[in-house]
Every structure is written in structure tokens, then in C-alpha cells.
Design an enzyme around this catalytic site. Structure first.
Site, PDB file in Angstrom:
ATOM      1  CE1 TYR A 183      22.747  43.827 -27.010  1.00  0.00           C
ATOM      2  CE2 TYR A 183      21.508  46.159 -26.783  1.00  0.00           C
ATOM      3  CZ  TYR A 183      21.633  44.785 -26.469  1.00  0.00           C
ATOM      4  OH  TYR A 183      20.808  43.988 -25.809  1.00  0.00           O
ATOM      5  N   PRO A 193      18.175  50.630 -17.805  1.00  0.00           N
ATOM      6  CG  PRO A 193      16.390  49.121 -17.255  1.00  0.00           C
ATOM      7  CD  PRO A 193      17.219  50.496 -16.950  1.00  0.00           C
ATOM      8  CE  LYS A 244      26.267  48.720 -23.869  1.00  0.00           C
ATOM      9  NZ  LYS A 244      26.647  47.327 -23.811  1.00  0.00           N
ATOM     10  CG  HIS A 283      20.643  36.811 -28.490  1.00  0.00           C
ATOM     11  ND1 HIS A 283      19.638  37.316 -28.288  1.00  0.00           N
ATOM     12  CD2 HIS A 283      20.698  35.424 -28.448  1.00  0.00           C
ATOM     13  CE1 HIS A 283      18.806  36.527 -28.062  1.00  0.00           C
ATOM     14  NE2 HIS A 283      19.487  35.232 -27.959  1.00  0.00           N
ATOM     15  CE1 TYR A 291      17.866  45.470 -27.391  1.00  0.00           C
ATOM     16  CE2 TYR A 291      16.845  46.988 -25.539  1.00  0.00           C
ATOM     17  CZ  TYR A 291      17.862  46.276 -26.153  1.00  0.00           C
ATOM     18  OH  TYR A 291      18.710  45.498 -25.274  1.00  0.00           O
TER      19      TYR A 291
END
Ligand code: FAS
Ligand code: PHB
Length: 389
Positions: free
Chosen positions: A384, A292, A296, A72, A200
Site C-alpha cells: 500500500y 482504484p 495504485k 496517514h 475500506y
């Protein structure tokens, strides 16, 4: 019985450490409370940082990950009915790989069995002895028999409910905790993912996340009350709520179907300091927990493994204890940055019961700044994809 390293816990932390040590000829015995099948039945993380991918490659277990994992290059953030993209590869030069923790753990178990490394399953009453001496040992029960393993070092990889953290005296241990007033209801379904990247979503009804495991296995989450139970949610109610939290064009293309797993995870931030006590080293969830939201948990366990593996390698190969002496300091420096990102990202996307109208305006301004500002997007992307080890 004697070995060089006893690893308590046969989850991803313990198995990855064991495999890396084995590759350098350092013997480790893994003690796991459950069965292999039980461990592999857990549905947990889904996004791997490049650091973890690199460790899997170093451990010689990355073939299936590269074959079946999804690369991704970015992620999507939805809020206020709109959606914007953050391009990790353009901003940092690196992607992430979507590949379930279950598969990571399966690959590690297969590799461990292939080399005949020792794993003791269904152990009970594990106790750590003389951790402050240079001759520590571990006792445990198995099949009704009391057993003992003498060793040089003990790696506490036994998660947040394990015995290792509790073995460090309260006069030495410092704990930091934040609990969140909500949980995540997660489902797996044999349906095609709604998008080719993760979404998200911040909505007035609460957080939602669209993820995946493969082209026909999707993973979805909605923020839920801590008082909820999975059985409170029918499949129809879950899909309806998810759709209400997504932008219209996403909700309209969402393919629903029977869920094959439904569970609720509470959200917590937690850190234990120090992560070393004598010959005992805490690693992964045994030392820290993150919500979550930032993906991480597993990835910070991986950086602990990186520091501990290299410290033990340095000790055995170079007779130099610098790496193990600085393990806790190095691991915690990265742990706290992961805690901060996970806490910040959770604050950006969830609805909190005590949020004032001003708080909501701040959240909206934070989202708009992330949408519009490249420096903020780069900072997000660097966190990220994984900060350097
Ligand atoms: P684990 O808890 O995975 O493994 C510890 C092992 O030790 C277990 O197999 C346990 O059986 C064993 N054990 C415990 N006590 C023992 C004892 N006394 N003796 C012997 N063995 C013992 N992270 C993400 O990045 N994304 C997510 O979406 C996500 N979702 C999660 C959902 C849930 C419900 C949970 C609990 C965690 C989630 N996490 C997520 C975090 C998770 O992935 C962890 O970070 C990851 O499992 C850490 O791996 P370990 O440190 O190996 O701990
Ligand atoms: C998942 O796919 O389970 C997942 C992905 C990203 C997260 C959390 C969970 O932040």
C-alpha cells in the site's frame, strides 16, 4: 518545430515527466487534447505513495503537498460490523499522504507555466510518425492548422483512450485485461471526513470507501451496478446506502450534506506489453489500468515516470542508453505487482454476483487472516505504501 522529447498528454504522468526533464535542462513539449481547466476538473486519485512524494520533491513542486496533504500512518478495514487498523508506519516505517490528484496536477501546471515550458492545449488528430527510426516526429492539428514537431523521443502519457498505445502495431503489442462486474459511485461533499484515516469496508451490500481531500472536503465511494448512472442516485439514497455498509459507530457519526460531484467509474485491470516501441515510450494509464481499490493508478504512473526520466537523463547526460533500453522491463516488473495487489484487494472487499457460499467463506477467512496476522499486515502495508522503485 523541433524539441528533444514530445510528451503526448498533459495529465499527471506527462506533467511530472516534463517537470523532471526540465530540471535537468532536457527540453520537452507537452501536447494536451483538452484545456487546462478541463484537465483540472477531473476528480480522481487521492492517496500518494512516498515514491510519488519523492518525485514531486525532486521536481520542485512539493511545497503545497507538504503544507496541505494529510499524512496517514495507516488505514482501517471494516467487515462484519467490526473494524481493524493496519499501521503502515509501525510495519514499514513509512506513511502515505492524502492529497488529491487534481492538486498534484495543478501544482505541476503552475510549475510548468512558471518556467515557461511549452504546453500546446486543445490539440487534435495527434499522430506519431517514424517511431522506429532515430528521427521520429509528431503531427497534430490546432486551431485548424496542421503542425509538426520533430524530436528525439516520444512519451505516450495520453491515458487509456490516447493515441500512443494504438500506435504500436498489434503484431508487437500484447494486451492483458480483466473487467469487474461492478463500478464505483463516487461523491465529493463539503463535510468533515468521518474518520482521520481511510476506511475500506466489505459489507454484505457491497464495498464502500471513506476518504477525504481536506478537513472539510470528503470523498466517499460505494460499489454499484455497471448499469447504474449517477443521476439514478439522489444524495439521500447515496448517504443511506453508505451508512448501511459501514459499522454502526461509524454510520452514526457520518456527517452528510449536498454532494458537489457524483460520478461512476468502471473497474478494470489492463496492461500493454511492451511499454516501448522504438523511440516511443508508454507511461501511466496509456500502458496500464488498475481498479482504484489499492490506490495504485496514479502511483504506478509515477514509477513509470521515475524509470523513463532516469533513462532519458542517462541518455542525454551520459550518452548511455541502458536506462531507456531497460525501461519497459523495469516498469512492467513493478506494474504487474501493482496489478496483483489491486486485483487481490478488490477481491477481498467487493461482493461479486457469482460468489458462491464457499467463496464468501474464503473472503471472510482472508479478512480474518489480515486482521490477525502481522506478516500478512506487513505484506499489505508494503504494497500500500508503495513497493521500491
Ligand atoms: P490521465 O488519463 O490522467 O491523463 C492523460 C491525458 O492525456 C489527459 O489529460 C487527456 O486529455 C490527454 N490525452 C488523451 N488523448 C490525447 C491525445 N490523443 N492527444 C493529446 N492528449 C491526449 N487512481 C487512483 O490511484 N485512485 C483513484 O481513486 C482513481 N480514480 C480514478 C477515476 C477515474 C474515472 C479514472 C479514469 C481514473 C482513476 N484513477 C485513480 C486512475 C488515475 O488517477 C490515473 O492513474 C491517472 O490519471 C494516470 O495519469 P496519466 O497517466 O497522466 O493519465
Ligand atoms: C480517493 O481518495 O479518491 C481514493 C483513496 C483510496 C483509494 C481510491 C480512491 O483506494
Amino acid at each position: 518545430m523541433r524539441t528533444q522529447v514530445v510528451i503526448i498528454g498533459g495529465g499527471p504522468s506527462g506533467l511530472l515527466l516534463g517537470q523532471l526533464l526540465h530540471r535537468r535542462g532536457i527540453e520537452a513539449v507537452v501536447l494536451e487534447r483538452k484545456t487546462r481547466e478541463y484537465v483540472l476538473g477531473r476528480i480522481r486519485a487521492g492517496v500518494l505513495e512516498t515514491g510519488l512524494v519523492g518525485l514531486m520533491e525532486e521536481a520542485g513542486v512539493a511545497e503545497r503537498l507538504h503544507r496541505d496533504g494529510f499524512v496517514h500512518d495507516g488505514t482501517r478495514i471494516a467487515a462484519g460490523g467490526e473494524m481493524f487498523h493496519i499501521d503502515f508506519r509501525a510495519l514499514t516505517g513509512t506513511p502515505v499522504i492524502v492529497y488529491g490528484q487534481t492538486e498534484v496536477t495543478r501544482d505541476l501546471y503552475d510549475a510548468r507555466e512558471a518556467v515557461g515550458a511549452r504546453t500546446e492545449f486543445e490539440v487534435d488528430h495527434v499522430l506519431i510518425h517514424d517511431a522506429e527510426s532515430d528521427r521520429p516526429y509528431v503531427t497534430f492539428e490546432q486551431n485548424g492548422q496542421q503542425k509538426r514537431i520533430d524530436c528525439d523521443f516520444i512519451a505516450g502519457c495520453d491515458g487509456s483512450h490516447g493515441v500512443s498505445r494504438q500506435s504500436i502495431p498489434l503484431t508487437i503489442r500484447r494486451e492483458y485485461e480483466k473487467t469487474y462486474p461492478f463500478g464505483w459511485l463516487g461523491v465529493l461533499s463539503h463535510t468533515p471526513p468521518v474518520d482521520d484515516e481511510l476506511i475500506y469496508a466489505n459489507s454484505e451490500r457491497g464495498f464502500a470507501l471513506c476518504s477525504m481531500r481536506n478537513r472539510n472536503l470528503s470523498r466517499y465511494y460505494v460499489q454499484c451496478a455497471l448499469s447504474d448512472h449517477p443521476e439514478d442516485w439522489t444524495d439521500a439514497a447515496f448517504w443511506q446506502e453508505l451508512k448501511r455498509r459501514l459499522p454502526r459507530e461509524v454510520a452514526e457519526r457520518l456527517v452528510t450534506g449536498p454532494t458537489i460531484e457524483k460520478s461512476i467509474a468502471p473497474l478494470r485491470s489492463f496492461v500493454t506489453e511492451p511499454m516501448r516501441w522504438g523511440r516511443l515510450f508508454l507511461c501511466g494509464d496509456a500502458a496500464h489500468i488498475v481498479p482504484p481499490t489499492g490506490a495504485k493508478g496514479l502511483n504506478t504512473a509515477a514509477s513509470d515516470v521515475h524509470y523513463l526520466y532516469n533513462g532519458l537523463r542517462q541518455y542525454y547526460e551520459e550518452a548511455d542508453s541502458e536506462g531507456i533500453d531497460r525501461y519497459s522491463e523495469r516498469a512492467l516488473a513493478r506494474v504487474w505487482k501493482a496489478e496483483r495487489f489491486s486485483w487481490w484487494f478488490s477481491g477481498l472487499l467487493h461482493r461479486y454476483p457469482d460468489q458462491s457460499p464457499f467463496d464468501l467463506k474464503m473472503q471472510q477467512a482472508d479478512l480474518a487472516f489480515l486482521r490477525d496476522n502481522q506478516a500478512q499486515q506487513r505484506a499489505f502495508a508494503e504494497n500500500y505504501v508503495g513497493l521500491p522503485y
